[in-house]
Scaffold this motif. Sequence first.
Motif, PDB file in Angstrom:
ATOM      1  N   GLY A 142       0.829  -1.200   0.000  1.00 17.48           N
ATOM      2  CA  GLY A 142       0.000   0.000   0.000  1.00 17.48           C
ATOM      3  C   GLY A 142       0.863   1.249   0.000  1.00 17.48           C
ATOM      4  N   PRO A 143       0.319   2.413  -0.415  1.00 21.27           N
ATOM      5  CA  PRO A 143       1.097   3.660  -0.470  1.00 21.27           C
ATOM      6  C   PRO A 143       1.687   4.014   0.889  1.00 21.27           C
ATOM      7  CG  PRO A 143      -1.024   3.919  -1.563  1.00 21.27           C
ATOM      8  CD  PRO A 143      -1.087   2.608  -0.847  1.00 21.27           C
ATOM      9  N   GLN A 144       2.914   4.535   0.876  1.00 23.39           N
ATOM     10  CA  GLN A 144       3.592   4.926   2.115  1.00 23.39           C
ATOM     11  C   GLN A 144       4.057   6.379   2.021  1.00 23.39           C
ATOM     12  OE1 GLN A 144       3.409   2.813   4.608  1.00 23.39           O
ATOM     13  NE2 GLN A 144       2.487   1.270   3.260  1.00 23.39           N
ATOM     14  N   ALA A 145       3.204   7.220   1.470  1.00 23.42           N
ATOM     15  CA  ALA A 145       3.594   8.603   1.199  1.00 23.42           C
ATOM     16  C   ALA A 145       3.799   9.425   2.461  1.00 23.42           C
ATOM     17  CB  ALA A 145       2.532   9.274   0.319  1.00 23.42           C
ATOM     18  N   THR A 146       3.175   9.028   3.570  1.00 19.10           N
ATOM     19  CA  THR A 146       3.244   9.843   4.785  1.00 19.10           C
ATOM     20  C   THR A 146       4.332   9.379   5.747  1.00 19.10           C
ATOM     21  OG1 THR A 146       1.553   8.493   5.886  1.00 19.10           O
ATOM     22  CG2 THR A 146       0.792  10.381   4.608  1.00 19.10           C
ATOM     23  N   LEU A 147       5.101   8.357   5.370  1.00 10.90           N
ATOM     24  CA  LEU A 147       6.157   7.837   6.236  1.00 10.90           C
ATOM     25  C   LEU A 147       7.546   7.953   5.626  1.00 10.90           C
ATOM     26  CD1 LEU A 147       4.691   4.546   7.780  1.00 10.90           C
ATOM     27  CD2 LEU A 147       5.211   6.677   8.973  1.00 10.90           C
ATOM     28  N   GLY A 465      -2.332   7.365  -3.492  1.00 10.34           N
ATOM     29  CA  GLY A 465      -0.966   7.218  -3.969  1.00 10.34           C
ATOM     30  C   GLY A 465      -0.827   7.709  -5.390  1.00 10.34           C
ATOM     31  N   PHE A 466       0.410   7.884  -5.838  1.00  9.91           N
ATOM     32  CA  PHE A 466       0.638   8.265  -7.225  1.00  9.91           C
ATOM     33  C   PHE A 466       2.022   7.802  -7.669  1.00  9.91           C
ATOM     34  CE2 PHE A 466       3.349  11.592  -5.725  1.00  9.91           C
ATOM     35  CZ  PHE A 466       4.039  12.114  -6.815  1.00  9.91           C
ATOM     36  N   LEU A 467       2.147   7.586  -8.968  1.00  6.64           N
ATOM     37  CA  LEU A 467       3.421   7.278  -9.614  1.00  6.64           C
ATOM     38  C   LEU A 467       3.749   8.441 -10.535  1.00  6.64           C
ATOM     39  CD1 LEU A 467       5.760   5.326 -10.273  1.00  6.64           C
ATOM     40  CD2 LEU A 467       4.285   4.308 -12.025  1.00  6.64           C
ATOM     41  N   ALA A 468       4.890   9.069 -10.308  1.00  2.80           N
ATOM     42  CA  ALA A 468       5.240  10.296 -11.027  1.00  2.80           C
ATOM     43  C   ALA A 468       5.344  10.057 -12.530  1.00  2.80           C
ATOM     44  CB  ALA A 468       6.559  10.850 -10.494  1.00  2.80           C
ATOM     45  N   MET A 490      -6.521   5.373  -5.487  1.00  5.15           N
ATOM     46  CA  MET A 490      -7.226   5.467  -4.203  1.00  5.15           C
ATOM     47  C   MET A 490      -7.307   4.054  -3.648  1.00  5.15           C
ATOM     48  SD  MET A 490      -7.960   8.379  -2.917  1.00  5.15           S
ATOM     49  CE  MET A 490      -9.062   7.762  -1.647  1.00  5.15           C
ATOM     50  N   ASN A 491      -6.805   3.882  -2.443  1.00  7.77           N
ATOM     51  CA  ASN A 491      -6.591   2.557  -1.872  1.00  7.77           C
ATOM     52  C   ASN A 491      -7.429   2.358  -0.615  1.00  7.77           C
ATOM     53  OD1 ASN A 491      -3.815   1.649  -3.391  1.00  7.77           O
ATOM     54  ND2 ASN A 491      -3.846   3.850  -2.981  1.00  7.77           N
ATOM     55  N   TYR A 492      -8.092   1.201  -0.547  1.00  4.66           N
ATOM     56  CA  TYR A 492      -8.915   0.833   0.595  1.00  4.66           C
ATOM     57  C   TYR A 492      -8.445  -0.536   1.096  1.00  4.66           C
ATOM     58  CZ  TYR A 492     -11.780   4.294  -1.831  1.00  4.66           C
ATOM     59  OH  TYR A 492     -12.224   5.422  -2.488  1.00  4.66           O
ATOM     60  N   GLU A 493      -8.244  -0.638   2.397  1.00  2.99           N
ATOM     61  CA  GLU A 493      -7.673  -1.865   2.951  1.00  2.99           C
ATOM     62  C   GLU A 493      -8.283  -2.165   4.315  1.00  2.99           C
ATOM     63  OE1 GLU A 493      -3.248  -3.369   4.500  1.00  2.99           O
ATOM     64  OE2 GLU A 493      -3.413  -1.861   2.919  1.00  2.99           O
ATOM     65  N   VAL A 494      -8.605  -3.427   4.559  1.00  5.62           N
ATOM     66  CA  VAL A 494      -9.014  -3.873   5.887  1.00  5.62           C
ATOM     67  C   VAL A 494      -8.223  -5.128   6.213  1.00  5.62           C
ATOM     68  CG1 VAL A 494     -11.334  -2.904   5.858  1.00  5.62           C
ATOM     69  CG2 VAL A 494     -10.948  -5.159   4.885  1.00  5.62           C
ATOM     70  N   GLY A 495      -7.901  -5.304   7.478  1.00  3.96           N
ATOM     71  CA  GLY A 495      -7.096  -6.461   7.832  1.00  3.96           C
ATOM     72  C   GLY A 495      -7.222  -6.830   9.290  1.00  3.96           C
ATOM     73  N   VAL A 496      -6.695  -8.007   9.609  1.00  5.81           N
ATOM     74  CA  VAL A 496      -6.683  -8.499  10.978  1.00  5.81           C
ATOM     75  C   VAL A 496      -5.365  -9.218  11.220  1.00  5.81           C
ATOM     76  CG1 VAL A 496      -7.863 -10.650  10.332  1.00  5.81           C
ATOM     77  CG2 VAL A 496      -7.923  -9.880  12.708  1.00  5.81           C
TER      78      VAL A 496
END
Length: 693
Positions: A142-147, A465-468, A490-496
Amino acid sequence: MRIHKLFGLIFTFTLCALSPAMAGEDEASDNGTKTVTMDAVTVTATKRDGTLKDFPGNISVMDEMFMETRGVNNLSDLTRFAPNVYVKDTSSGGSIICRGISTIDTSLFSPMGLYVDDVAYPMGYMTNQDLFDVERVEILRGPQATLYGRNSESGVINIVREKPDNDQHNKVLLEAGNYHTARLGASTSGPITDDLLFYRLSLQGYTTHGYNENTLTGDDDVNGKKTLNGEGALRWTPTDDWDITLNVDGAARDMGISSLRYAEGPNSTDRFKVTSNESDKAYEKELGQSARVKYSWPSVDLTSITSHRTFDREHHLDSDRTSTALGYSDLDTDMDSWSQEFRLNSTDKGALSWLAGFYGRYEAIDAGIDFTHVNPLLTSKRSGDSEDLGYAGFGQATYEIVDGLRLTGGMRLDVSHNSGKQTYTPNTGPVSYEKDVDATEWLPMVSLAYDFTNNVTAYTTVSRGFLAGGFNFYSATSEDSFAYDAEHTMNYEVGVKTNWLNNTLRLNATAFYADITDKQVREEIAGAGLGVWKFTNAAEAHTQGVELEGQYNPIPELQLTAGFGYADSKVDEWETTSGGTPVDYSGNRLPWAPEYTYNLGVQYNHQSGIFALADLLGTGEQYFDAANELKQDGYRTVNLRTGYQTEEIEFSLWCENLFDEAYTVKQVKNGAGLAMVEDGAPRTFGFTLNWRF
């Protein structure tokens, strides 16, 4: 509707998992049987030391012991144990595909980011890194743009080397196998002055003839490889608050790239039999320097990472792949990259944790390719360069609303100015053009996680996310075909994430969905001639799927591992032309994206030190073209390894692809519509010695 189905699937799994997980939470072994408890895995994926459940997303972690025991020597080998991650490593370049988000075959950049000790390795040619003397590898989907400093569209692979400290560590690696393959490595780290100054040095050499034979010359080393890579670090800790590391690394690669053969037509050959009247060689040089400076206050860390990397690739290739001297290509690509990252992050254990950072880069690329042909009409030259200046502010914060319920939010502002120019010289004379690709992107993310128990955590994440965008250095003919813009997701994720049975069973599950807009694709230029392409943002697509990972230690001597990833990546809208005829690719699968991946392994370690393990590794069907005419069916390989292992020494005998499964890693059509393929690795075997002292 698709999103609701995926969310329902993971919600059902969560409910099913809660009962047995809670039941086993305090379960004790009353029959006297010795059990083993898996240690909590420490990760730095969030730029703060934490555990797997602290990260609001899907993450896989493989440590040094995992890699050594399985003989994993490079990133391509390792990702076969990571669901929905696939490394494309071919003669035309490399890329990392995560969750079905692929890119153009000849694109210089990968949608999934790669970092080594906080430094980005941006080019696709850099993806298949050797993994010698590595502490662990963290794979974030998943996108990691904020880290992370440099943006990544589909995920990040974070390679972490061990910090040198007061303990002396030495290691020697010796490996030999069939096809005249040998690997020799050595590393050492430890103190120069206790508690003050430390060092780390590593060096590795590798050689192989490869498995292809040129039917024209009889040479059996035409896809052979000779590499030498090394790394050195100097760490200084003048006080408890300061931690300063200087690092230098480099690699030189001499590679035979004669891998492409005809699968049909009059020039077709059998598996591993290629035909070429040229040398088919590639040379790569890579050099990097970085400085990592960290200062710690009582509750905040300030980290600065300054890096400089250069990369150079040259190749000479028989472009027609026949015994007749018809044509060849010469490529030369250079990159010079500088970057600076600053980040502040909290270190206390309060309800609020946060990170804020700034990242800037300057990147210059020189790229040229010459096509020489006996027919002057098919001869051309391209010489171009680009300068990319970018900067970004990013941050992420997590707040524990009530005990066990955490809300995470983040934002990235990414600004770039990329200017490029090129001179294209066909037989009619030179044509020059230039173009700017500017972008300003806002990339938010939000996540909610809840600990149902100490052993069960569920989460949901939404992120952008985006790819330049960039430049088409290898097939452009004009300004219109030279540049292309960014694609977005636009990414949507759910997990356990769960631990069962007194922490002897770990099971994680994730469902995801991503909308892909402005998809970067390759389209023909109608009427421009053979092999003349442009890159555009003409398509809309989506990808959806699931990921399951598990590990079970029923007794201390036995370990079972399993992983499965499914990614249904399809084109929603794309109308273009093929051979001048209108076509509609809507409903087709995205190329270079396997439908599924899986791994199943069993390892037994006897108390005497003797061990044995077996791994079944599978890759689903994938297509190599937009029309979905070039297809590789699903395949699976079996790896076996046995030997003797202690804390100091490991000796093993191994065999990979035991049943010699035949498969291809690339397929493409020539101008006459005939399919050419590159074969995947055959059965290989050998021995490995690791000595630590």
